[in-house]
Design a protein around this motif. Structure first.
Motif, PDB file in Angstrom:
ATOM      1  N   MET A 158       0.831  -1.113  -0.127  1.00  0.00           N
ATOM      2  CA  MET A 158      -0.166   0.187   0.041  1.00  0.00           C
ATOM      3  C   MET A 158       0.800   1.485  -0.052  1.00  0.00           C
ATOM      4  SD  MET A 158      -1.465   2.806   1.946  1.00  0.00           S
ATOM      5  CE  MET A 158      -0.964   2.547   3.608  1.00  0.00           C
ATOM      6  N   ILE A 159       0.629   2.193  -1.042  1.00  0.00           N
ATOM      7  CA  ILE A 159       1.277   3.463  -0.847  1.00  0.00           C
ATOM      8  C   ILE A 159       0.275   4.379  -0.708  1.00  0.00           C
ATOM      9  CG2 ILE A 159       2.690   4.967  -2.444  1.00  0.00           C
ATOM     10  CD1 ILE A 159       3.932   2.528  -3.904  1.00  0.00           C
ATOM     11  N   HIS A 160       0.267   5.259   0.196  1.00  0.00           N
ATOM     12  CA  HIS A 160      -0.630   6.335   0.736  1.00  0.00           C
ATOM     13  C   HIS A 160      -0.680   7.329  -0.464  1.00  0.00           C
ATOM     14  CE1 HIS A 160      -2.381   9.500   2.870  1.00  0.00           C
ATOM     15  NE2 HIS A 160      -2.820   8.635   3.517  1.00  0.00           N
ATOM     16  N   GLN A 161      -2.157   7.903  -0.712  1.00  0.00           N
ATOM     17  CA  GLN A 161      -1.967   8.728  -1.691  1.00  0.00           C
ATOM     18  C   GLN A 161      -1.241   9.951  -1.482  1.00  0.00           C
ATOM     19  OE1 GLN A 161      -6.119   9.530  -1.875  1.00  0.00           O
ATOM     20  NE2 GLN A 161      -6.261  10.537  -0.176  1.00  0.00           N
ATOM     21  N   LEU A 162      -0.957  10.273  -0.483  1.00  0.00           N
ATOM     22  CA  LEU A 162      -0.025  11.489  -0.201  1.00  0.00           C
ATOM     23  C   LEU A 162       1.351  11.192  -0.250  1.00  0.00           C
ATOM     24  CD1 LEU A 162      -2.440  13.106   2.425  1.00  0.00           C
ATOM     25  CD2 LEU A 162      -2.228  13.885  -0.126  1.00  0.00           C
ATOM     26  N   ALA A 163       1.989  10.143  -0.442  1.00  0.00           N
ATOM     27  CA  ALA A 163       3.258   9.878  -0.493  1.00  0.00           C
ATOM     28  C   ALA A 163       3.711  10.010  -2.246  1.00  0.00           C
ATOM     29  CB  ALA A 163       3.529   8.373  -0.291  1.00  0.00           C
ATOM     30  N   ASP A 164       4.879  10.491  -2.335  1.00  0.00           N
ATOM     31  CA  ASP A 164       5.578  10.795  -3.621  1.00  0.00           C
ATOM     32  C   ASP A 164       6.571   9.631  -3.755  1.00  0.00           C
ATOM     33  OD1 ASP A 164       6.542  11.567  -5.914  1.00  0.00           O
ATOM     34  OD2 ASP A 164       7.551  13.273  -4.820  1.00  0.00           O
ATOM     35  N   CYS A 165       6.253   8.492  -4.310  1.00  0.00           N
ATOM     36  CA  CYS A 165       6.691   7.289  -4.543  1.00  0.00           C
ATOM     37  C   CYS A 165       7.129   7.119  -6.074  1.00  0.00           C
ATOM     38  CB  CYS A 165       6.291   6.024  -3.812  1.00  0.00           C
ATOM     39  SG  CYS A 165       7.161   4.575  -4.112  1.00  0.00           S
ATOM     40  N   LYS A 166       8.529   7.339  -6.443  1.00  0.00           N
ATOM     41  CA  LYS A 166       8.871   7.295  -7.671  1.00  0.00           C
ATOM     42  C   LYS A 166       9.298   5.999  -8.183  1.00  0.00           C
ATOM     43  CE  LYS A 166       7.909  11.581  -8.699  1.00  0.00           C
ATOM     44  NZ  LYS A 166       6.535  11.740  -8.968  1.00  0.00           N
ATOM     45  N   SER A 167       9.632   5.206  -7.167  1.00  0.00           N
ATOM     46  CA  SER A 167      10.228   3.615  -7.446  1.00  0.00           C
ATOM     47  C   SER A 167       9.222   2.634  -7.944  1.00  0.00           C
ATOM     48  CB  SER A 167      10.985   3.181  -5.970  1.00  0.00           C
ATOM     49  OG  SER A 167      11.645   2.104  -6.480  1.00  0.00           O
ATOM     50  N   SER A 168       9.554   1.899  -8.643  1.00  0.00           N
ATOM     51  CA  SER A 168       8.965   0.797  -8.917  1.00  0.00           C
ATOM     52  C   SER A 168       9.539  -0.513  -8.291  1.00  0.00           C
ATOM     53  CB  SER A 168       8.754   0.516 -10.549  1.00  0.00           C
ATOM     54  OG  SER A 168      10.150   0.408 -11.060  1.00  0.00           O
ATOM     55  N   ASN A 169      10.601  -0.283  -7.570  1.00  0.00           N
ATOM     56  CA  ASN A 169      11.056  -1.443  -6.894  1.00  0.00           C
ATOM     57  C   ASN A 169      10.648  -1.708  -5.364  1.00  0.00           C
ATOM     58  OD1 ASN A 169      13.054  -2.068  -9.013  1.00  0.00           O
ATOM     59  ND2 ASN A 169      13.986  -0.032  -8.449  1.00  0.00           N
ATOM     60  N   ILE A 170       9.378  -1.811  -5.225  1.00  0.00           N
ATOM     61  CA  ILE A 170       8.658  -1.935  -3.829  1.00  0.00           C
ATOM     62  C   ILE A 170       8.197  -3.334  -3.736  1.00  0.00           C
ATOM     63  CG2 ILE A 170       6.864  -0.814  -2.276  1.00  0.00           C
ATOM     64  CD1 ILE A 170       9.388   1.380  -3.128  1.00  0.00           C
ATOM     65  N   GLY A 171       8.602  -3.913  -2.541  1.00  0.00           N
ATOM     66  CA  GLY A 171       8.177  -5.321  -2.325  1.00  0.00           C
ATOM     67  C   GLY A 171       6.668  -5.564  -2.210  1.00  0.00           C
ATOM     68  N   LYS A 172       6.261  -6.755  -2.171  1.00  0.00           N
ATOM     69  CA  LYS A 172       4.884  -7.026  -1.742  1.00  0.00           C
ATOM     70  C   LYS A 172       4.644  -6.626  -0.289  1.00  0.00           C
ATOM     71  CE  LYS A 172       2.381 -11.202  -1.423  1.00  0.00           C
ATOM     72  NZ  LYS A 172       2.812 -12.641  -1.000  1.00  0.00           N
ATOM     73  N   ASP A 173       3.280  -6.422  -0.127  1.00  0.00           N
ATOM     74  CA  ASP A 173       3.051  -6.062   1.385  1.00  0.00           C
ATOM     75  C   ASP A 173       3.864  -4.967   2.015  1.00  0.00           C
ATOM     76  OD1 ASP A 173       1.217  -8.193   1.206  1.00  0.00           O
ATOM     77  OD2 ASP A 173       2.139  -9.553   1.637  1.00  0.00           O
ATOM     78  N   THR A 174       4.415  -4.191   1.389  1.00  0.00           N
ATOM     79  CA  THR A 174       5.128  -3.067   1.973  1.00  0.00           C
ATOM     80  C   THR A 174       4.302  -1.814   2.177  1.00  0.00           C
ATOM     81  OG1 THR A 174       7.308  -3.793   1.633  1.00  0.00           O
ATOM     82  CG2 THR A 174       6.869  -1.143   1.683  1.00  0.00           C
ATOM     83  N   ASN A 175       4.083  -1.097   3.352  1.00  0.00           N
ATOM     84  CA  ASN A 175       3.508  -0.063   3.368  1.00  0.00           C
ATOM     85  C   ASN A 175       4.372   1.277   3.503  1.00  0.00           C
ATOM     86  OD1 ASN A 175       0.743  -1.214   3.642  1.00  0.00           O
ATOM     87  ND2 ASN A 175       1.418  -1.741   5.770  1.00  0.00           N
ATOM     88  N   ILE A 176       3.757   2.334   2.427  1.00  0.00           N
ATOM     89  CA  ILE A 176       4.619   3.474   2.566  1.00  0.00           C
ATOM     90  C   ILE A 176       3.553   4.618   2.868  1.00  0.00           C
ATOM     91  CG2 ILE A 176       5.645   5.436   0.854  1.00  0.00           C
ATOM     92  CD1 ILE A 176       6.981   2.850  -0.433  1.00  0.00           C
ATOM     93  N   TRP A 177       3.671   5.334   3.861  1.00  0.00           N
ATOM     94  CA  TRP A 177       2.675   6.235   4.435  1.00  0.00           C
ATOM     95  C   TRP A 177       2.769   7.495   3.838  1.00  0.00           C
ATOM     96  CZ3 TRP A 177      -1.493   4.152   6.420  1.00  0.00           C
ATOM     97  CH2 TRP A 177      -1.155   2.831   6.776  1.00  0.00           C
ATOM     98  N   GLN A 178       1.963   8.509   4.342  1.00  0.00           N
ATOM     99  CA  GLN A 178       1.627   9.912   4.015  1.00  0.00           C
ATOM    100  C   GLN A 178       3.112  10.707   4.008  1.00  0.00           C
ATOM    101  OE1 GLN A 178      -0.067   8.545   6.497  1.00  0.00           O
ATOM    102  NE2 GLN A 178      -0.677   9.903   7.808  1.00  0.00           N
TER     103      GLN A 178
END
Length: 151
Positions: free
Chosen positions: A1-21
């Protein structure tokens, strides 16, 4: 889950990882499976984060930092990557900092670049790490020193 207020440019994010606001994740950053990247974390390009890692709020992982599996990084831990920083003058290569498997770093600690924190080592809150930390030791203070073996 990548929070809608995060600025995540990487496509190298693993399964079931949470990136918060309010996180900023650069395009070349690598983050493993089942991680929790809490609010207000910045991860630069030349950073590798393993699996099952928790990075609490207010942490910046600068170029040259590698975090292995099962690591805990407490709130507002500070990493450096240049021993002689100057505005607009950058080294050709940043010093490498490695946080080995199972290590825990307490809140508000500073990790000076170019060092390794060993497997299952613990860094007490507010410590300043200026040397390599061997596996399985508890280090605390400014500068941090070995207090005891953790197990």
């Amino acid at each position: 889950m990548i929070h809608q207020l995060a600025d995540c440019k990487s496509s190298n994010i693993g399964k079931d990882t949470n990136i918060w606001q309010f996180c900023v994740i650069f395009p070349e950053a690598k983050i493993g499976d089942n991680c929790n990247i809490c609010a207000n974390v910045l991860v630069e390009n030349d950073v590798i984060v393993g699996n099952n890692v928790t990075v609490k709020s207010g942490v910046q992982l600068w170029d040259g930092v590698t975090v292995e599996d099962d690591v805990f990084i407490g709130p507002n831990v500070t990493f450096t990557n240049d021993l002689f920083p100057h505005s607009k003058i950058h080294p050709k290569e940043y010093l490498k900092t490695i946080i080995k498997k199972g290590a825990s770093i307490g809140a508000n600690s500073t990790i000076v670049c170019g060092h390794t924190i060993g497997e299952n080592a613990m860094i007490g809150a507010g410590s300043v790490v200026t040397h390599d930390v061997p596996a399985g030791e508890l280090w605390y203070g400014n500068p941090a020193k070995c207090i005891r073996k953790t197990f």
